[in-house]
Design an enzyme around this catalytic site. Sequence first.
Site, PDB file in Angstrom:
ATOM      1  N   HIS A   1     -18.237  -5.891 -11.026  1.00 24.61           N
ATOM      2  CA  HIS A   1     -18.618  -5.094 -12.201  1.00 24.61           C
ATOM      3  C   HIS A   1     -19.018  -3.662 -11.799  1.00 24.61           C
ATOM      4  O   HIS A   1     -20.148  -3.233 -12.052  1.00 24.61           O
ATOM      5  CB  HIS A   1     -19.755  -5.788 -12.974  1.00 24.61           C
TER       6      HIS A   1
ATOM      7  N   GLU B   1     -21.151 -13.918 -15.010  1.00 19.75           N
ATOM      8  CA  GLU B   1     -21.433 -13.174 -13.778  1.00 19.75           C
ATOM      9  C   GLU B   1     -22.946 -13.023 -13.572  1.00 19.75           C
ATOM     10  O   GLU B   1     -23.682 -12.999 -14.557  1.00 19.75           O
ATOM     11  CB  GLU B   1     -20.739 -11.797 -13.815  1.00 19.75           C
TER      12      GLU B   1
ATOM     13  N   ARG C   1     -15.084  -7.392 -20.424  1.00 19.00           N
ATOM     14  CA  ARG C   1     -16.248  -8.258 -20.287  1.00 19.00           C
ATOM     15  C   ARG C   1     -15.767  -9.640 -19.896  1.00 19.00           C
ATOM     16  O   ARG C   1     -14.688 -10.067 -20.330  1.00 19.00           O
ATOM     17  CB  ARG C   1     -17.007  -8.403 -21.622  1.00 19.00           C
TER      18      ARG C   1
HETATM   19  C1  8YV Z   1     -22.195  -0.896 -16.795  1.00 15.61           C
HETATM   20  C2  8YV Z   1     -20.395  -1.574 -18.433  1.00 15.61           C
HETATM   21  O1  8YV Z   1     -22.255  -0.441 -15.495  1.00 15.61           O
HETATM   22  O2  8YV Z   1     -20.922   0.314 -19.715  1.00 15.61           O
HETATM   23  C3  8YV Z   1     -20.596  -0.860 -19.704  1.00 15.61           C
HETATM   24  O3  8YV Z   1     -20.408  -1.498 -20.769  1.00 15.61           O
HETATM   25  O4  8YV Z   1     -19.933  -2.662 -18.407  1.00 15.61           O
HETATM   26  C4  8YV Z   1     -20.747  -0.911 -17.146  1.00 15.61           C
HETATM   27  O5  8YV Z   1     -20.321   0.411 -17.184  1.00 15.61           O
HETATM   28  C5  8YV Z   1     -22.939  -2.165 -16.891  1.00 15.61           C
HETATM   29  O6  8YV Z   1     -22.862  -2.782 -18.124  1.00 15.61           O
HETATM   30  C6  8YV Z   1     -24.398  -1.906 -16.609  1.00 15.61           C
HETATM   31  O7  8YV Z   1     -25.063  -3.111 -16.647  1.00 15.61           O
END
Ligand code: 8YV
Length: 331
Positions: free
Chosen positions: A288, A270, A241
């Site tokens: 991402h 982001e 993150r």
């Molecule tokens: C997602 C992610 O695509 O699953 C997660 O925690 O960071 C990613 O796989 C994203 O968060 C979708 O908004």
Amino acid sequence: MSDKPRVLVARKTFPDIVERLRAHFEVETNEGEESWPQEELIRRLQGKQGVYVAGTEKIDAPLLKACPELKAVCTMAVGYNNIDVPACTLRGVLVSNAPDVLTETTADFGFALMMAAARRLAESEHCLRSGEWKQWSVTMFAGSDIHGATLGILGMGRIGQAIARRGRLGFGMNVLYHNRSRLAPEQEAPLAARWVEKDELLRQADHLVIVVPYSPSSHHMVGARELSLMKPSATLTNIARGGVVDDAALAEALAANRIAAAGLDVFEGEPAVHPGLLAVRNVVLTPHIASASIPTRRAMSNLAVDNLIAALTGGTPPTALNPEVLSARRH
Ligand code: 8YV
């Protein structure tokens, strides 16, 4: 109006998966590619019992207060730092996430990003495309090896272990990791993985891969001090993150070649990206997309829908984060 429960699909997803919801609920969907501003999300949630979200919707105490009919918040992401789970529990709102289904796809991408950073893939491609490539030379875009190198994994959960497997079994890497809790010996053994203190991990890793969930305790877990411990030849890959890494400090370290390169799929604030990161060449930047294969994005969406259907029809959501809410409802 029908007396079916009403749900909101706050992020556009695959139409056939939305159809699964229509069999049970009155469904309103976001047909745009963008997430709604908070006030619009709250407005559209009025009278809704359930919501399908991604990592982009903020479900916090003020939203919950403004949406008293809400009973279930189901995210298609594994990370849920955008959802205030204790606040949901207090209000009896079931929360689910989407673990497991994205582990291997995300690990594939983390490995690809690490390799791209180490072997200077993006930097050399930009050189070629921009017409700067005039002739071949021995040291041109010479990077570092993956095979036989020391892989340092910060955060040894499901995705961390999947990256360790790739490193150890596919590339003969020496695997070190740091995590709050140690793996069981039978989990460490096939990976020849060794737990070390965080500073030791930073000092020894040739390739550091960050896979810890974001929480106030992991905020800026890698900042200027930590970067200064790393080898000048090392790479850093962040697929966790934004906020786990101090992006400003990282941009400075890359600009000064205090570390060799980075691969980043996530950013603080982001979709904005720190201008210092955009300015340096020794970083591979992706928006991402670590879990973005079609089968995996479908599996993530389906799992969120499974949870939403179960939560609002008296079933057992397969990946609830606060299942105690349902037992409280049943008593
Ligand atoms: C997602 C992610 O695509 O699953 C997660 O925690 O960071 C990613 O796989 C994203 O968060 C979708 O908004």
